[in-house]
Design a protein around this motif. Structure first.
Motif, PDB file in Angstrom:
ATOM      1  N   GLY A   1       0.802  -1.131   0.166  1.00  0.00           N
ATOM      2  CA  GLY A   1      -0.001  -0.075   0.007  1.00  0.00           C
ATOM      3  C   GLY A   1       0.885   1.138  -0.069  1.00  0.00           C
ATOM      4  N   GLY A   2       1.878   1.320   0.811  1.00  0.00           N
ATOM      5  CA  GLY A   2       2.876   2.446   0.895  1.00  0.00           C
ATOM      6  C   GLY A   2       3.370   2.754  -0.386  1.00  0.00           C
ATOM      7  N   GLY A   3       3.837   1.506  -1.315  1.00  0.00           N
ATOM      8  CA  GLY A   3       4.297   1.645  -2.740  1.00  0.00           C
ATOM      9  C   GLY A   3       3.425   2.200  -3.588  1.00  0.00           C
ATOM     10  N   ILE A   4       1.921   1.639  -3.590  1.00  0.00           N
ATOM     11  CA  ILE A   4       1.164   2.273  -4.260  1.00  0.00           C
ATOM     12  C   ILE A   4       1.014   3.852  -4.195  1.00  0.00           C
ATOM     13  N   ALA A   5       0.804   4.217  -2.941  1.00  0.00           N
ATOM     14  CA  ALA A   5       0.706   5.552  -2.529  1.00  0.00           C
ATOM     15  C   ALA A   5       2.058   6.334  -3.029  1.00  0.00           C
TER      16      ALA A   5
ATOM     17  N   ALA B   1     -11.647   9.534  -6.098  1.00  0.00           N
ATOM     18  CA  ALA B   1     -12.477   9.132  -7.611  1.00  0.00           C
ATOM     19  C   ALA B   1     -12.051   7.587  -7.812  1.00  0.00           C
ATOM     20  N   LEU B   2     -10.721   7.258  -7.075  1.00  0.00           N
ATOM     21  CA  LEU B   2     -10.314   5.707  -7.203  1.00  0.00           C
ATOM     22  C   LEU B   2      -9.929   5.492  -5.914  1.00  0.00           C
ATOM     23  N   VAL B   3     -10.283   4.391  -5.389  1.00  0.00           N
ATOM     24  CA  VAL B   3      -9.783   3.654  -4.026  1.00  0.00           C
ATOM     25  C   VAL B   3      -9.281   2.255  -4.144  1.00  0.00           C
ATOM     26  N   ILE B   4      -7.913   2.146  -3.815  1.00  0.00           N
ATOM     27  CA  ILE B   4      -7.249   0.669  -4.063  1.00  0.00           C
ATOM     28  C   ILE B   4      -7.037   0.089  -2.705  1.00  0.00           C
ATOM     29  N   GLU B   5      -7.742  -1.073  -2.582  1.00  0.00           N
ATOM     30  CA  GLU B   5      -7.479  -1.844  -1.234  1.00  0.00           C
ATOM     31  C   GLU B   5      -5.922  -2.501  -1.397  1.00  0.00           C
ATOM     32  N   ALA B   6      -5.284  -2.393  -0.240  1.00  0.00           N
ATOM     33  CA  ALA B   6      -4.221  -3.224  -0.253  1.00  0.00           C
ATOM     34  C   ALA B   6      -3.667  -3.856   1.084  1.00  0.00           C
ATOM     35  N   VAL B   7      -4.660  -4.743   1.381  1.00  0.00           N
ATOM     36  CA  VAL B   7      -4.473  -5.405   2.707  1.00  0.00           C
ATOM     37  C   VAL B   7      -4.371  -6.798   2.686  1.00  0.00           C
ATOM     38  N   PRO B   8      -3.927  -7.501   3.447  1.00  0.00           N
ATOM     39  CA  PRO B   8      -3.431  -9.028   3.324  1.00  0.00           C
ATOM     40  C   PRO B   8      -4.345  -9.975   2.381  1.00  0.00           C
TER      41      PRO B   8
END
Length: 279
Positions: free
Chosen positions: A21-25, A83-90
């Protein structure tokens, strides 16, 4: 896919501020988006903030320009303007269902991306009131320097969202491959198949881990061998994906005993300091 042009949403949400998630951010902030990262508590939020600050500082030190910004908060309602939300959980199906349902409530108009590496997009979308707005956006670790994003199209994902997603990936300066929603997609299915066979060869004493990896890096021009890649991904992550693929596709994806033994011993790869290699 090449030749696609696109622009980023002005504000992007990332639910989960761990390594992925940190990398995507990081990637979206560098490209110019305003990024909202959601974490579970203040301690996790502080760790995510430090992690993203460090990677951005490293990028700036190498000459990159950060065109956007980011913030890390604990209230999912902060996603309302995204406008876009990405989930990045286990990779836990119940956890992802909970997170996607929370995203859908907080941001009812947003496109929703899942960073899953193997779980069914259609199944994940089942708890979202409008499953047509859910798509797989599978980033690769480490996200800031990886060139690839796998776009996974569920049976209910709208064609318009697929086109938009291809444009987002292009705007990040990355390359998209677009695949249908099938077990392991393309990348995980191929990557895990190679890694599992490398583990079986190690079990059988065919060669050392280093020599197996060297055979692939020098013989096939892979940037990393399958065992070192497994250490970076995490042996526990690879085990979970292999078990999922075994259930879906049969015994050819059965995890070797060496993988089960290492995970049971806590040897998870780079993140624990020991996997197939010491770190």
């Amino acid at each position: 896919m090449t030749g696609i042009e696109g622009s980023l949403p002005e504000t992007v949400g990332v639910y989960g501020g761990g390594r992925m998630g940190g990398g995507i951010a990081h990637a979206f902030a560098v490209a110019g988006a305003e990024v909202v990262v959601i974490e579970t508590d203040d301690s996790s939020a502080a760790a995510a903030r430090d992690r993203i600050d460090a990677t951005l500082a490293k990028a700036v030190g190498k000459g990159a320009t950060v065109l956007g910004s980011f913030e890390v908060v604990t209230d999912p309602d902060a996603l309302a303007s995204c406008a876009l939300v990405i989930e990045a959980v286990p990779e836990l199906i119940d956890l992802k269902h909970q997170v996607l349902a929370r995203i859908a409530r907080a941001s009812p108009q947003a496109a929703i991306g899942s960073n899953t590496s193997s779980l069914s997009i259609d199944e994940l979308a089942g708890g979202v009131p409008d499953p047509g707005r859910v798509i797989g956006l599978h980033f690769f670790n480490p996200v800031p320097v990886s060139d690839l994003v796998e776009i996974v199209v569920g049976p209910r994902t709208t064609p318009e969202l697929v086109t938009r997603a291809q444009g987002w990936v292009a705007a990040l300066g990355k390359t998209a491959v677009t695949v249908t929603d099938s077990p392991g997609f393309a990348s995980s299915r191929l990557g895990v198949a190679i890694a599992l066979e490398a583990m079986r060869m190690l079990e059988e004493g065919v060669a050392t881990a280093a020599d197996i990896d060297t055979a692939m890096t020098l013989g096939y021009r892979h940037p990393l061998g399958p065992l070192k890649t497994t250490d970076i991904v995490g042996l526990d992550v690879r085990l979970a994906i292999a078990e999922h693929l075994e259930r879906e596709l049969g015994p050819r994806f059965a995890p070797p005993q060496v993988l089960r033994d290492k995970v049971a011993a806590g040897d998870l790869g780079r993140k624990s300091g020991q996997g197939f290699y010491p770190w």
